[in-house]
Motif scaffolding. Structure first.
Motif, mmCIF file in Angstrom:
data_model
loop_
_atom_site.group_PDB
_atom_site.id
_atom_site.type_symbol
_atom_site.label_atom_id
_atom_site.label_comp_id
_atom_site.label_asym_id
_atom_site.label_seq_id
_atom_site.Cartn_x
_atom_site.Cartn_y
_atom_site.Cartn_z
ATOM 1 N N PRO A 24 0.841 -1.204 0.000
ATOM 2 C CA PRO A 24 0.000 0.000 0.000
ATOM 3 C C PRO A 24 0.870 1.245 0.000
ATOM 4 O O PRO A 24 2.028 1.215 0.433
ATOM 5 C CB PRO A 24 -0.790 -0.123 1.310
ATOM 6 C CG PRO A 24 0.030 -1.010 2.176
ATOM 7 C CD PRO A 24 0.729 -1.965 1.248
ATOM 8 N N ALA A 25 0.326 2.321 -0.505
ATOM 9 C CA ALA A 25 1.019 3.598 -0.425
ATOM 10 C C ALA A 25 1.113 4.031 1.040
ATOM 11 O O ALA A 25 0.367 3.551 1.897
ATOM 12 C CB ALA A 25 0.289 4.646 -1.249
ATOM 13 N N ARG A 26 2.023 4.912 1.328
ATOM 14 C CA ARG A 26 2.262 5.332 2.700
ATOM 15 C C ARG A 26 1.223 6.344 3.169
ATOM 16 O O ARG A 26 0.885 7.281 2.444
ATOM 17 C CB ARG A 26 3.658 5.934 2.834
ATOM 18 C CG ARG A 26 4.092 6.194 4.262
ATOM 19 C CD ARG A 26 5.496 6.770 4.321
ATOM 20 N NE ARG A 26 6.438 5.932 3.583
ATOM 21 C CZ ARG A 26 7.657 6.315 3.236
ATOM 22 N NH1 ARG A 26 8.068 7.532 3.545
ATOM 23 N NH2 ARG A 26 8.455 5.501 2.566
ATOM 24 N N ASP A 27 0.720 6.128 4.368
ATOM 25 C CA ASP A 27 -0.185 7.065 5.014
ATOM 26 C C ASP A 27 0.442 7.463 6.338
ATOM 27 O O ASP A 27 0.417 6.697 7.305
ATOM 28 C CB ASP A 27 -1.553 6.411 5.228
ATOM 29 C CG ASP A 27 -2.555 7.345 5.909
ATOM 30 O OD1 ASP A 27 -2.176 8.483 6.249
ATOM 31 O OD2 ASP A 27 -3.701 6.918 6.119
ATOM 32 N N ASP A 28 1.025 8.636 6.384
ATOM 33 C CA ASP A 28 1.759 9.072 7.569
ATOM 34 C C ASP A 28 0.863 9.280 8.783
ATOM 35 O O ASP A 28 1.357 9.391 9.917
ATOM 36 C CB ASP A 28 2.510 10.370 7.266
ATOM 37 C CG ASP A 28 3.650 10.159 6.280
ATOM 38 O OD1 ASP A 28 4.245 9.064 6.309
ATOM 39 O OD2 ASP A 28 3.923 11.075 5.482
ATOM 40 N N LYS A 29 -0.460 9.300 8.584
ATOM 41 C CA LYS A 29 -1.385 9.496 9.694
ATOM 42 C C LYS A 29 -1.922 8.175 10.243
ATOM 43 O O LYS A 29 -2.654 8.163 11.231
ATOM 44 C CB LYS A 29 -2.550 10.385 9.245
ATOM 45 C CG LYS A 29 -2.120 11.786 8.824
ATOM 46 C CD LYS A 29 -3.308 12.607 8.354
ATOM 47 C CE LYS A 29 -2.860 14.003 7.915
ATOM 48 N NZ LYS A 29 -4.011 14.815 7.408
ATOM 49 N N ALA A 30 -1.554 7.067 9.611
ATOM 50 C CA ALA A 30 -2.045 5.759 10.044
ATOM 51 C C ALA A 30 -1.310 5.301 11.296
ATOM 52 O O ALA A 30 -0.199 5.760 11.600
ATOM 53 C CB ALA A 30 -1.868 4.739 8.927
ATOM 54 N N THR A 31 -1.926 4.371 12.039
ATOM 55 C CA THR A 31 -1.259 3.824 13.217
ATOM 56 C C THR A 31 -0.108 2.902 12.815
ATOM 57 O O THR A 31 0.848 2.738 13.576
ATOM 58 C CB THR A 31 -2.259 3.049 14.092
ATOM 59 O OG1 THR A 31 -2.901 2.045 13.287
ATOM 60 C CG2 THR A 31 -3.321 3.991 14.645
ATOM 61 N N TYR A 32 -0.214 2.290 11.655
ATOM 62 C CA TYR A 32 0.873 1.468 11.095
ATOM 63 C C TYR A 32 1.250 2.096 9.763
ATOM 64 O O TYR A 32 0.428 2.155 8.841
ATOM 65 C CB TYR A 32 0.417 0.021 10.899
ATOM 66 C CG TYR A 32 1.500 -0.908 10.371
ATOM 67 C CD1 TYR A 32 2.261 -1.677 11.240
ATOM 68 C CD2 TYR A 32 1.754 -1.014 8.998
ATOM 69 C CE1 TYR A 32 3.250 -2.530 10.771
ATOM 70 C CE2 TYR A 32 2.739 -1.862 8.520
ATOM 71 C CZ TYR A 32 3.479 -2.611 9.407
ATOM 72 O OH TYR A 32 4.476 -3.458 8.927
ATOM 73 N N ILE A 33 2.467 2.584 9.640
ATOM 74 C CA ILE A 33 2.894 3.310 8.438
ATOM 75 C C ILE A 33 3.693 2.383 7.538
ATOM 76 O O ILE A 33 4.716 1.838 7.938
ATOM 77 C CB ILE A 33 3.731 4.547 8.822
ATOM 78 C CG1 ILE A 33 2.928 5.456 9.743
ATOM 79 C CG2 ILE A 33 4.159 5.301 7.566
ATOM 80 C CD1 ILE A 33 3.712 6.637 10.272
ATOM 81 N N ALA A 34 3.204 2.174 6.328
ATOM 82 C CA ALA A 34 3.849 1.269 5.374
ATOM 83 C C ALA A 34 5.003 1.961 4.664
ATOM 84 O O ALA A 34 4.961 3.162 4.381
ATOM 85 C CB ALA A 34 2.826 0.777 4.350
ATOM 86 N N TRP A 35 6.021 1.171 4.344
ATOM 87 C CA TRP A 35 7.185 1.665 3.618
ATOM 88 C C TRP A 35 6.854 1.973 2.167
ATOM 89 O O TRP A 35 7.405 2.881 1.564
ATOM 90 C CB TRP A 35 8.296 0.626 3.712
ATOM 91 C CG TRP A 35 9.499 0.862 2.861
ATOM 92 C CD1 TRP A 35 9.986 0.055 1.868
ATOM 93 C CD2 TRP A 35 10.418 1.970 2.929
ATOM 94 N NE1 TRP A 35 11.135 0.583 1.317
ATOM 95 C CE2 TRP A 35 11.424 1.762 1.958
ATOM 96 C CE3 TRP A 35 10.480 3.114 3.721
ATOM 97 C CZ2 TRP A 35 12.473 2.644 1.744
ATOM 98 C CZ3 TRP A 35 11.530 4.005 3.513
ATOM 99 C CH2 TRP A 35 12.507 3.763 2.543
ATOM 100 N N GLY A 36 5.912 1.224 1.572
ATOM 101 C CA GLY A 36 5.604 1.421 0.149
ATOM 102 C C GLY A 36 6.601 0.704 -0.734
ATOM 103 O O GLY A 36 7.044 -0.387 -0.437
ATOM 104 N N HIS A 37 6.979 1.338 -1.856
ATOM 105 C CA HIS A 37 8.019 0.822 -2.744
ATOM 106 C C HIS A 37 7.662 -0.546 -3.354
ATOM 107 O O HIS A 37 8.437 -1.508 -3.251
ATOM 108 C CB HIS A 37 9.364 0.725 -2.021
ATOM 109 C CG HIS A 37 9.914 2.056 -1.588
ATOM 110 N ND1 HIS A 37 10.871 2.740 -2.299
ATOM 111 C CD2 HIS A 37 9.618 2.839 -0.514
ATOM 112 C CE1 HIS A 37 11.163 3.884 -1.680
ATOM 113 N NE2 HIS A 37 10.406 3.961 -0.600
ATOM 114 N N SER A 38 6.492 -0.641 -3.978
ATOM 115 C CA SER A 38 6.168 -1.854 -4.734
ATOM 116 C C SER A 38 7.255 -2.083 -5.780
ATOM 117 O O SER A 38 7.720 -1.138 -6.424
ATOM 118 C CB SER A 38 4.809 -1.703 -5.419
ATOM 119 O OG SER A 38 3.780 -1.559 -4.459
ATOM 120 N N THR A 39 7.663 -3.360 -5.967
ATOM 121 C CA THR A 39 8.885 -3.646 -6.715
ATOM 122 C C THR A 39 8.791 -4.985 -7.437
ATOM 123 O O THR A 39 8.066 -5.878 -7.004
ATOM 124 C CB THR A 39 10.092 -3.685 -5.738
ATOM 125 O OG1 THR A 39 10.216 -2.411 -5.098
ATOM 126 C CG2 THR A 39 11.400 -4.001 -6.448
#
Length: 211
Positions: A141-156
């Motif tokens: 998933p794309a990063r959501d800086d306001k989420a309780t768990y913040i994903a790194w992103g970078h699908s590859t």
């Protein structure tokens, strides 16, 4: 929605992962649909994300979820595809078993965090690709800086030579990559580790499984 999208676009669709309830247990589950919109595979995350990195992140997935107990692969007219979810990518044996079953593409929906993501996300993908001489695609998933768990992103996507052939940053974006199955065979012929394994000394086996 996933069924309709697969059918309307005439594609195989690997639908990320969602919570699934079955028999009073919750699983982290990835569903796969064929171009007719039929459910053809369902992967329940095998390895639960229970970690503690002092001062950075503590996460106990097992407090809520139960682990799946089987490998998941499916056939397409192009190749066999193996599925894992997030933390599953850290366990090399799973990818080795998929390779033994002649998968040429492994797909891992996942959401590494801001601690493990920059350190290990791409490294693990390239390692699994090199180890097994196949393509590895990861979808975050794309990063959501306001989420309780913040994903790194970078699908590859990493190829059988361990090169990153497609990637993005942390923003919402579609990533495209051609999967060259002939290149898989070329790499396996150039460096024939599959035939050079010392099965007289070591071997990875799949034990009995259930859903």
């Amino acid at each position: 929605m996933l069924q309709a999208s697969a059918r309307e676009n005439n594609v195989y669709l690997i639908g990320g992962s969602i919570p699934e309830e079955d028999g009073g247990k919750l699983y982290n589950t990835c569903t796969v649909y064929n171009p007719d919109g039929n459910l053809i595979a369902k992967h329940r995350k095998i390895h639960l994300f229970d970690i503690d990195v002092p001062g950075k992140i503590k996460f106990q997935e097992s407090e809520t979820l139960s682990p799946g107990n089987s490998l998941t692969l499916f056939d397409t007219p192009y190749c066999k595809i193996g599925i894992g979810i997030c933390y599953d990518i850290r366990f090399a044996e799973i990818a080795q078993l998929y390779a033994k079953k002649d998968c040429k593409l492994l797909v891992y929906p996942g959401a590494f965090n801001m601690t493990t993501g920059p350190a290990h996300w791409e490294l693990l993908q390239r390692a699994r690709a090199i180890d097994n001489q196949l393509y590895v695609a990861t979808v975050s998933p794309a990063r959501d800086d306001k989420a309780t768990y913040i994903a790194w992103g970078h699908s590859t996507v990493a190829n059988p030579w361990g090169e990153v052939t497609a990637t993005t940053e942390h923003e919402e974006k579609i990533v495209y990559c051609d999967i060259d199955l002939d290149y898989v065979d070329q790499v396996r012929n150039q460096i024939p580790i599959r035939s050079q394994k010392r099965n007289d000394l070591y071997e990875v086996h799949e034990k009995g499984s259930d859903s």
